[in-house]
Design an enzyme around this catalytic site. Structure first.
Site, PDB file in Angstrom:
ATOM      1  N   TRP A  11     -17.190 -29.154 -29.512  1.00 20.79           N
ATOM      2  CA  TRP A  11     -15.769 -29.409 -29.741  1.00 20.79           C
ATOM      3  C   TRP A  11     -15.338 -30.730 -29.106  1.00 20.79           C
ATOM      4  O   TRP A  11     -14.606 -31.512 -29.713  1.00 20.79           O
ATOM      5  CB  TRP A  11     -14.967 -28.224 -29.221  1.00 20.79           C
ATOM      6  N   LYS A 103     -11.238 -22.148 -24.479  1.00 21.62           N
ATOM      7  CA  LYS A 103     -10.804 -20.802 -24.871  1.00 21.62           C
ATOM      8  C   LYS A 103     -11.562 -19.774 -24.047  1.00 21.62           C
ATOM      9  O   LYS A 103     -12.535 -19.171 -24.515  1.00 21.62           O
ATOM     10  CB  LYS A 103     -11.074 -20.584 -26.360  1.00 21.62           C
ATOM     11  N   GLY A 134      -6.223 -22.631 -31.826  1.00 21.69           N
ATOM     12  CA  GLY A 134      -6.001 -22.236 -33.219  1.00 21.69           C
ATOM     13  C   GLY A 134      -7.329 -22.151 -33.943  1.00 21.69           C
ATOM     14  O   GLY A 134      -8.397 -22.266 -33.318  1.00 21.69           O
ATOM     15  N   LYS A 189      -9.353 -13.762 -28.427  1.00 16.55           N
ATOM     16  CA  LYS A 189      -9.901 -13.573 -29.779  1.00 16.55           C
ATOM     17  C   LYS A 189     -11.425 -13.733 -29.775  1.00 16.55           C
ATOM     18  O   LYS A 189     -12.104 -13.175 -30.636  1.00 16.55           O
ATOM     19  CB  LYS A 189      -9.217 -14.482 -30.800  1.00 16.55           C
ATOM     20  N   ASP A 242      -6.621 -17.710 -35.505  1.00 21.10           N
ATOM     21  CA  ASP A 242      -7.949 -17.958 -34.953  1.00 21.10           C
ATOM     22  C   ASP A 242      -8.840 -16.725 -35.092  1.00 21.10           C
ATOM     23  O   ASP A 242     -10.047 -16.830 -35.336  1.00 21.10           O
ATOM     24  CB  ASP A 242      -7.800 -18.349 -33.472  1.00 21.10           C
ATOM     25  N   SER A 252     -19.086 -19.234 -36.145  1.00 17.19           N
ATOM     26  CA  SER A 252     -18.611 -18.739 -34.845  1.00 17.19           C
ATOM     27  C   SER A 252     -19.760 -18.210 -33.995  1.00 17.19           C
ATOM     28  O   SER A 252     -20.480 -17.285 -34.379  1.00 17.19           O
ATOM     29  CB  SER A 252     -17.591 -17.618 -35.040  1.00 17.19           C
ATOM     30  N   ASN A 254     -19.453 -16.689 -31.075  1.00 18.28           N
ATOM     31  CA  ASN A 254     -19.153 -15.368 -30.519  1.00 18.28           C
ATOM     32  C   ASN A 254     -19.464 -14.284 -31.540  1.00 18.28           C
ATOM     33  O   ASN A 254     -20.056 -13.264 -31.220  1.00 18.28           O
ATOM     34  CB  ASN A 254     -17.686 -15.317 -30.081  1.00 18.28           C
TER      35      ASN A 254
HETATM   36  N1  NAD Z   1     -16.988 -25.403 -30.819  1.00 20.02           N
HETATM   37  C1  NAD Z   1     -15.834 -25.075 -31.373  1.00 20.02           C
HETATM   38  O1  NAD Z   1     -15.708 -24.967 -32.598  1.00 20.02           O
HETATM   39  C2  NAD Z   1     -14.639 -24.831 -30.506  1.00 20.02           C
HETATM   40  C3  NAD Z   1     -13.395 -24.812 -31.111  1.00 20.02           C
HETATM   41  C4  NAD Z   1     -12.272 -24.581 -30.329  1.00 20.02           C
HETATM   42  C5  NAD Z   1     -12.420 -24.371 -28.961  1.00 20.02           C
HETATM   43  N2  NAD Z   1     -13.652 -24.398 -28.397  1.00 20.02           N
HETATM   44  C6  NAD Z   1     -13.731 -24.198 -26.947  1.00 20.02           C
HETATM   45  O2  NAD Z   1     -14.066 -25.436 -26.337  1.00 20.02           O
HETATM   46  C7  NAD Z   1     -14.805 -25.185 -25.136  1.00 20.02           C
HETATM   47  C8  NAD Z   1     -16.112 -25.971 -25.198  1.00 20.02           C
HETATM   48  O3  NAD Z   1     -16.825 -25.424 -26.286  1.00 20.02           O
HETATM   49  P1  NAD Z   1     -17.983 -26.192 -27.025  1.00 20.02           P
HETATM   50  O4  NAD Z   1     -18.212 -25.435 -28.276  1.00 20.02           O
HETATM   51  O5  NAD Z   1     -17.705 -27.648 -27.130  1.00 20.02           O
HETATM   52  O6  NAD Z   1     -19.174 -25.927 -25.989  1.00 20.02           O
HETATM   53  P2  NAD Z   1     -20.668 -26.521 -25.991  1.00 20.02           P
HETATM   54  O7  NAD Z   1     -21.533 -25.459 -25.450  1.00 20.02           O
HETATM   55  O8  NAD Z   1     -20.974 -27.101 -27.316  1.00 20.02           O
HETATM   56  O9  NAD Z   1     -20.567 -27.743 -24.960  1.00 20.02           O
HETATM   57  C9  NAD Z   1     -20.333 -27.547 -23.606  1.00 20.02           C
HETATM   58  C10 NAD Z   1     -20.283 -28.886 -22.871  1.00 20.02           C
HETATM   59  O10 NAD Z   1     -20.168 -28.586 -21.474  1.00 20.02           O
HETATM   60  C11 NAD Z   1     -21.161 -29.325 -20.792  1.00 20.02           C
HETATM   61  N3  NAD Z   1     -21.591 -28.680 -19.566  1.00 20.02           N
HETATM   62  C12 NAD Z   1     -22.467 -27.670 -19.425  1.00 20.02           C
HETATM   63  N4  NAD Z   1     -22.657 -27.414 -18.119  1.00 20.02           N
HETATM   64  C13 NAD Z   1     -21.870 -28.275 -17.428  1.00 20.02           C
HETATM   65  C14 NAD Z   1     -21.612 -28.497 -16.059  1.00 20.02           C
HETATM   66  N5  NAD Z   1     -22.203 -27.769 -15.110  1.00 20.02           N
HETATM   67  N6  NAD Z   1     -20.729 -29.460 -15.714  1.00 20.02           N
HETATM   68  C15 NAD Z   1     -20.109 -30.189 -16.664  1.00 20.02           C
HETATM   69  N7  NAD Z   1     -20.311 -30.035 -17.981  1.00 20.02           N
HETATM   70  C16 NAD Z   1     -21.184 -29.070 -18.357  1.00 20.02           C
HETATM   71  C17 NAD Z   1     -22.299 -29.466 -21.772  1.00 20.02           C
HETATM   72  O11 NAD Z   1     -23.150 -30.539 -21.395  1.00 20.02           O
HETATM   73  C18 NAD Z   1     -21.517 -29.759 -23.036  1.00 20.02           C
HETATM   74  O12 NAD Z   1     -21.153 -31.122 -23.073  1.00 20.02           O
HETATM   75  C19 NAD Z   1     -15.004 -23.678 -25.067  1.00 20.02           C
HETATM   76  O13 NAD Z   1     -14.013 -23.120 -24.244  1.00 20.02           O
HETATM   77  C20 NAD Z   1     -14.788 -23.224 -26.498  1.00 20.02           C
HETATM   78  O14 NAD Z   1     -14.326 -21.892 -26.591  1.00 20.02           O
HETATM   79  C21 NAD Z   1     -14.762 -24.632 -29.139  1.00 20.02           C
END
Ligand code: NAD
Length: 330
Positions: A11, A103, A134, A189, A242, A252, A254
């Site tokens: 994200w 989230k 969202g 969610k 969402d 997804s 999850n």
């Molecule tokens: N992927 C989606 O479609 C999406 C959409 C909306 C919200 N989100 C939310 O965004 C947030 C991030 O999700 P994501 O999908 O990008 O996760 P991801 O697993 O793809 O990425 C996680 C990031 O965190 C970093 N990370 C891991 N360990 C770390 C540490 N110790 N210190 C610092 N950084 C560290 C990783 O290197 C990576 O850059 C979550 O809360 C998720 O629910 C994701």
């Protein structure tokens, strides 16, 4: 405006690409120096967002101090890691805004991200915090498909600034002042999506999944209202919107984790195989603990905890859900 995105995962990387597309100067921070270098050199984040090009003018760095010089800091790390990142920062500029894309709820402390920001950053005020949530499955947004989300802040001008900065023809943002509701909607969610995935894995059919989503939303709303959220927020983009997307989408994580559990894989094997975060796993436990503390009934969240943490079989968890005391629909 200059924006720094903390967390170059699925994200965060998408958000940096999008910010760049709408003309915002973007810095993308990744904690792992080798990974940051690889992304900076190849202009693609193969680990977290394969196949999508990152424009040359998006700065990718593992140097946190370089990312801190920004008008807006965007949090895109997993919820359970957010506190440790903020602790490295200690403070942000006196006018810097923070936008959370996270989230999840922190385990043990049961803190929302807005609360963690206030606890960890010296002099930070809630008026400078906003959360965006969202139906925003990152790979779809990265491909330029249309989406909509809500930005909530205790300060309407803060919400408005972010809404205006990031709205575009393919991304329509609404505003809200219900920070608790929007944070909880996005977090809770994920727990229900995990349960919907268990339904899929067990091949329980569409009736069961529809019922689960409906009762899941009732459960999210009940707990949210007890924790200070507005009930109507859960009918909005960060709740129902969402939930529908996450429970249906093949993207997804999850839902996919739930699907694997429902088809009989062992929780520890599923969790060990994940590259990207599945927030619902950890948020399930936090939400259950909050519910116990506030005496709110959350049977679906409890069933998810039983399946993930005590290895109860999905079949037994289902039987237990179906045979609960009969009650009125509320
Ligand atoms: N992927 C989606 O479609 C999406 C959409 C909306 C919200 N989100 C939310 O965004 C947030 C991030 O999700 P994501 O999908 O990008 O996760 P991801 O697993 O793809 O990425 C996680 C990031 O965190 C970093 N990370 C891991 N360990 C770390 C540490 N110790 N210190 C610092 N950084 C560290 C990783 O290197 C990576 O850059 C979550 O809360 C998720 O629910 C994701």
């Amino acid at each position: 405006v200059r924006v720094s995105i903390l967390g170059a995962g699925n994200w965060g990387t998408t958000f940096a690409i999008f910010a760049n597309q709408v003309g915002i100067e973007a810095v993308l921070w990744e904690f792992d120096p080798q990974q940051a270098q690889l992304v900076a050199d190849t202009r693609v984040n193969t680990r977290y967002l394969p196949g999508i090009a990152i424009a040359d003018d998006v700065i990718v760095t593992s140097d946190l101090s370089r990312a801190l010089d920004a008008d807006l800091l965007v949090l895109a790390v997993p919820a359970q890691i957010c506190r440790s990142v903020l602790q490295q920062m200690k403070q942000v500029g006196r006018r810097t805004l923070i936008l959370s894309l996270i989230k999840g709820i922190e385990q043990v402390s049961l803190a929302r991200i807005s609360e963690i920001c206030l606890q960890e950053l010296d002099g930070f005020e809630e008026n400078r915090f906003a959360v965006l949530s969202g139906p925003t499955i990152a790979p779809e947004i990265a491909r330029g498909l249309p989406a909509s989300a809500v930005v909530a802040s205790a300060s309407p001008p803060t919400a408005r600034r972010i809404q205006e900065a990031f709205s575009a023809v393919q991304f329509r943002l609404y505003s809200s002042d219900d920070v608790i509701g929007v944070e909880l909607g996005g977090a809770l969610k994920n727990v229900i999506a995990l349960a919907a995935g268990v339904c899929d894995g067990m091949r329980l059919g569409d009736n069961a999944k529809g019922a689960l989503m409906t009762r899941g939303l009732a459960e999210m709303t009940r707990l949210g209202a007890e924790l200070g959220a507005r009930k109507s927020t859960f009918s909005g983009l960060s709740g129902l919107g969402d939930l529908v997307t996450t429970c249906a989408s093949p993207w997804s994580r999850n839902r996919r984790v739930g699907e694997r559990l429902g088809s009989g894989e062992r929780p520890k094997d599923v969790l060990a195989s994940l590259v990207m975060v599945a927030e619902g796993v950890w948020t399930a436990r936090a939400a259950r603990d909050m519910a116990v503390m506030h005496k709110v009934d959350v049977p679906i969240t409890q069933a998810v905890c039983d399946i993930v943490f005590t290895e109860k079989s999905p079949g037994d968890a289902l039987t237990q859900l179906m045979l609960r005391e009969l009650k009125a629909e509320d």
